[in-house]
Design an enzyme around this catalytic site. Sequence first.
Site, mmCIF file in Angstrom:
data_model
loop_
_atom_site.group_PDB
_atom_site.id
_atom_site.type_symbol
_atom_site.label_atom_id
_atom_site.label_comp_id
_atom_site.label_asym_id
_atom_site.label_seq_id
_atom_site.Cartn_x
_atom_site.Cartn_y
_atom_site.Cartn_z
ATOM 1 C CB THR A 271 -0.911 0.052 1.230
ATOM 2 O OG1 THR A 271 -0.114 0.223 2.403
ATOM 3 C CG2 THR A 271 -1.746 -1.218 1.356
ATOM 4 C CD GLU A 272 4.116 3.278 -1.220
ATOM 5 O OE1 GLU A 272 4.112 4.249 -0.429
ATOM 6 O OE2 GLU A 272 5.068 2.490 -1.319
ATOM 7 C CB VAL A 273 -1.394 6.109 2.834
ATOM 8 C CG1 VAL A 273 -2.155 7.299 3.374
ATOM 9 C CG2 VAL A 273 -2.233 4.848 2.935
#
Length: 303
Positions: A271-273
């Site tokens: 994931t990349e927030v």
Amino acid sequence: MSQQYPIGTAGTPWGEAEKSLWLESQSIKRSYSELVLAEIQALSKLCDIEEYGTLDYQSRTYPLLAIKNKNANTELPTILVTGGVHGYETSGVMGALAFAQHHMTLFTDHFNFLILPCISPWGFETINRWNPNAIDPNRSFYSDSPAQESLYAMHYVNQYAGNIIAHIDLHETTDTDNSEFRPALAARDGKINNNWNIPDGFYLVGHTQKPEPDFQKCVINQVQKVTHIADADDNAQLIGVDIEQFGVINYDATTLGLCMGLTNAPYVTTTEVYPDSANTCEQECIDGQVAAILGVIQYLKNL
């Protein structure tokens, strides 16, 4: 855009002197003990907690803790969740803990869970991408790794007896990637820095060797319920990589030594927030990480 880093000589890789200067410039900014270890210990009635290693850096000791569901059923598949491989990526750590606290026991009839919420505690305390030796743990998941953080995690996961069917690794892409960490990387390696466009929103990085687009799409759909997904740039890319579908790019995690590639699990994603977005907040970023884990569960339950 190119940016010269204040340590080192342009075009010359760092030696020990430059690495020492860099380390001297780092400082403790928050407490791993108070913000992470205390939260893990508070889960002891819900989860089993195991220490899988200890790091000793700068006269500080960092126990490495893993969380497992109680009364694990060895006949069920396991979902591996990792966070804090880059210690400065806060929502990954907090998202892993929030999932364990609020959601994990709801799904233990279907899955076992193995959670390593903060793989790089010194990086967490100093809000850093690297460890004290100027090594990126998330480029160090391979045999004979120079990063103790990666070695401990690999050894622990490799000794795990269950069947790991999926692995989700929780990360962030931040403005400091361009202001600090990419310039530092270029300086360390004696290269020219070229910053990338920071995507405004959540996105996923799949594994080129096992991309599983339907799996990635299910995760994106779940996350989209709580936070916005990053649009591709004018080149149909995210961070300089061609998009595979809305909100998804692929990396060869095994070749690059990424945490996502540490198992043989068929379903993996990173994931990349984007916590610096004007369109989000700290809690929403944490919620996005939790939603991503729930998306993994949703997809696997429907297989």
